[in-house]
Every structure is written in structure tokens, then in C-alpha cells.
Write an enzyme that holds these catalytic residues in place. Structure first.
Site, short mmCIF file in Angstrom:
data_model
loop_
_atom_site.label_atom_id
_atom_site.label_comp_id
_atom_site.label_asym_id
_atom_site.label_seq_id
_atom_site.Cartn_x
_atom_site.Cartn_y
_atom_site.Cartn_z
N ASP A 181 0.75 -1.12 0.21
CA ASP A 181 0.06 -0.15 0.10
C ASP A 181 0.65 1.25 -0.01
OD1 ASP A 181 -2.41 -1.39 -0.25
OD2 ASP A 181 -2.47 -1.30 2.05
N GLU A 182 1.95 1.26 0.56
CA GLU A 182 3.06 2.44 0.83
C GLU A 182 3.38 2.71 -0.66
OE1 GLU A 182 4.81 1.74 5.27
OE2 GLU A 182 6.07 1.59 3.73
N LEU A 183 3.87 1.37 -1.33
CA LEU A 183 4.23 1.78 -2.68
C LEU A 183 3.48 2.23 -3.78
CD1 LEU A 183 6.59 0.85 -4.55
CD2 LEU A 183 5.55 -1.26 -4.90
#
Length: 271
Positions: free
Chosen positions: A173-175
């Protein structure tokens, strides 16, 4: 005879083997405002009659984060300028003096106490404001709104793609968020391939293939979230980055130099 040497980087002082180190903290808000008033002429007759300008001026002064030279330069450049230029300068400062300038995205169990931990220390010693999440902003299997805000406020995101990076839904999700900021906010993104091959990530082989297959079983092959993860992994492999392959000391010196060049280039372009 005594010689006083000043430096912005603690590491430079350490290399000089000085008899005594004296660390100067940033100015307080009151001190910053006093210095800003002196060089901006904000209390001249015309300026003091505009409460809106005074409010903007205070925000500009505080965005300089107590750095005397920056306060003086910004204040002098805005002297006798219209309020529109003050507001433009404030917007620029809010961007350039973001709370977290570098965001580290990594799989904790792989590299927190080894590579990424050392990278974080090296960047901090080099004078970069760096965010490395200790788990305090994460809740459940979703990336928290607070962490998403940190990513948005960053100027550069470094993604440490290790063996188990894709095992974590939070990392994925960060990516996705980081790559969104790259497109929408022109954020700089730099992948580091830590003991993994970009081709294995791109083609979903080895650990990355196993982890994505597990995610498909849990969320469904046609899940929008899974499709975003796959697309992001393919995209990040096509970005210019570095492979972890050389010693720590040389590597971190090279890393900090390149990041400095990136920031300086962005600063020059903005000017």
C-alpha cells in the site's frame, strides 16, 4: 590563538577532532520573529496597516524552522514586496521545508536492524530529515492516514525492496501511494534492490511470485487492490535505482552524495 570552526553537519565536526563541540539549536519562535522583523521591514508604515500581510509574514517566519541564515535571506527578499509574493514564498517554504523530506519504505523484519537502520542513521547524520516508521503509525493490515500524510509531505521516497517486501500488504500500500505522489506531486522516488533481482520482481518469480499468489488467494485474483500492487511492483522495477552490492561505508557516502545532488538539482530548478 584559538580557531572557531562552524559547520552545518555534525559529521564534519567529528572528523576535525576539535577540542570542544558546541551545538547551536534553532532559534525559538520569538527569536525567529524578531530576526525576521528586522530584515523584512514588516513594521514599516505601509506594511503594518495590513493585518493579512502580518499573518502571512508570521507563517513565513515560522516555516524557516529557526535557521538564522534562511530567515534573513527570505525576509530580505520579501521586503517591500506585494502580499501575493509573500503568499507564493509561503507555499514554496511549506513544500521545501516539509516535515519529513525523505521517507523510507521497507520490510521491517528484513532490514530494520541492518541495512535500513544503518541507512537511516547515515541520512540523519548527513543532515537529511528522514522518516522511518517504527510501527507506531500502522494499524491492522491497512496503511494509516497519518502515514499516508507523511508520504505526501516527503520530497523523496526510498523503497528498500527486500526478499519479503511483497509479503506485507502495508508495504505494498505504501508503494502504491508513493508512486501516486510521484505522478501527482512530482515526488522523487528511488528504489534499492536489497539482495533481490529486479527481473524476479517484474516477472513475479521466487518470493515475490509466492507472496502475490497468496494475496490473490486471500483477496481474489480480480481484486482492485491486488491489481494495484502488481502494477506498482512492475512500475518500480523500471525506475532508476541501486542494487545493494558494495560495502556499507562506501555505499552510504555515495548514497548521501547522490541524494544531495538530487535535492540541489530540484532547488535550482525551482529557483
Amino acid at each position: 590563538c584559538k580557531i572557531l570552526v562552524t559547520a552545518r553537519c555534525q559529521q564534519d565536526c567529528d572528523l576535525m577532532y576539535c577540542q570542544r563541540d558546541v551545538q547551536l539549536d534553532p532559534l525559538s519562535k520569538e527569536e525567529a520573529w524578531t530576526l525576521f522583523e528586522k530584515h523584512s521591514g514588516i513594521h514599516d508604515e505601509e506594511c503594518s496597516s495590513s493585518p493579512d500581510l502580518l499573518n502571512v509574514a508570521r507563517e513565513v517566519a515560522f516555516e524557516c524552522e529557526g535557521v538564522p541564515r534562511l530567515i534573513k535571506d527570505v525576509a530580505s527578499s520579501l521586503r517591500n514586496k506585494p502580499i501575493d509574493e509573500w503568499k507564493a514564498s509561503l507555499d514554496s517554504l511549506k513544500h521545501s521545508m516539509a516535515k519529513w523530506k525523505i521517507f523510507l519504505s521497507f520490510r521491517g523484519e528484513d532490514t530494520r536492524y541492518a541495512f535500513t537502520g544503518s541507512l537511516y542513521q547515515s541520512l540523519c547524520q548527513g543532515g537529511f530529515k528522514t522518516f522511518m516508521d517504527d510501527g507506531g503509525l500502522q494499524t491492522g493490515d491497512q496503511t494509516s492516514p497519518s502515514l499516508l500524510n507523511v508520504i505526501e509531505a516527503s520530497r523523496l521516497s526510498i523503497i528498500v525492496l527486500s526478499e519479503n517486501y511483497a509479503n506485507s500488504t502495508r508495504c505494498l500500500d505504501e508503494l502504491v501511494k508513493i508512486l501516486e505522489c510521484k505522478k501527482l506531486k512530482k515526488q522523487l522516488v528511488w528504489p534499492i534492490f536489497y539482495k533481490v533481482e529486479p527481473s524476479d520482481i517484474r516477472n513475479m518469480r521466487k518470493c515475490y511470485g509466492k507472496d502475490m499468489a497468496r494475496h490473490e488467494n486471500i483477496f481474489g485474483v480480480d481484486s482492485e487492490r491486488v491489481q494495484k500492487w502488481k502494477s506498482a511492483l512492475g512500475e518500480v522495477c523500471n525506475l532508476s535505482g541501486m542494487a545493494y552490492s558494495i560495502g556499507y561505508v562506501i555505499y552510504f557516502c555515495l548514497l548521501c552524495s547522490i541524494i544531495f545532488i538530487l535535492f540541489e538539482g530540484l532547488r535550482i530548478v525551482k529557483k
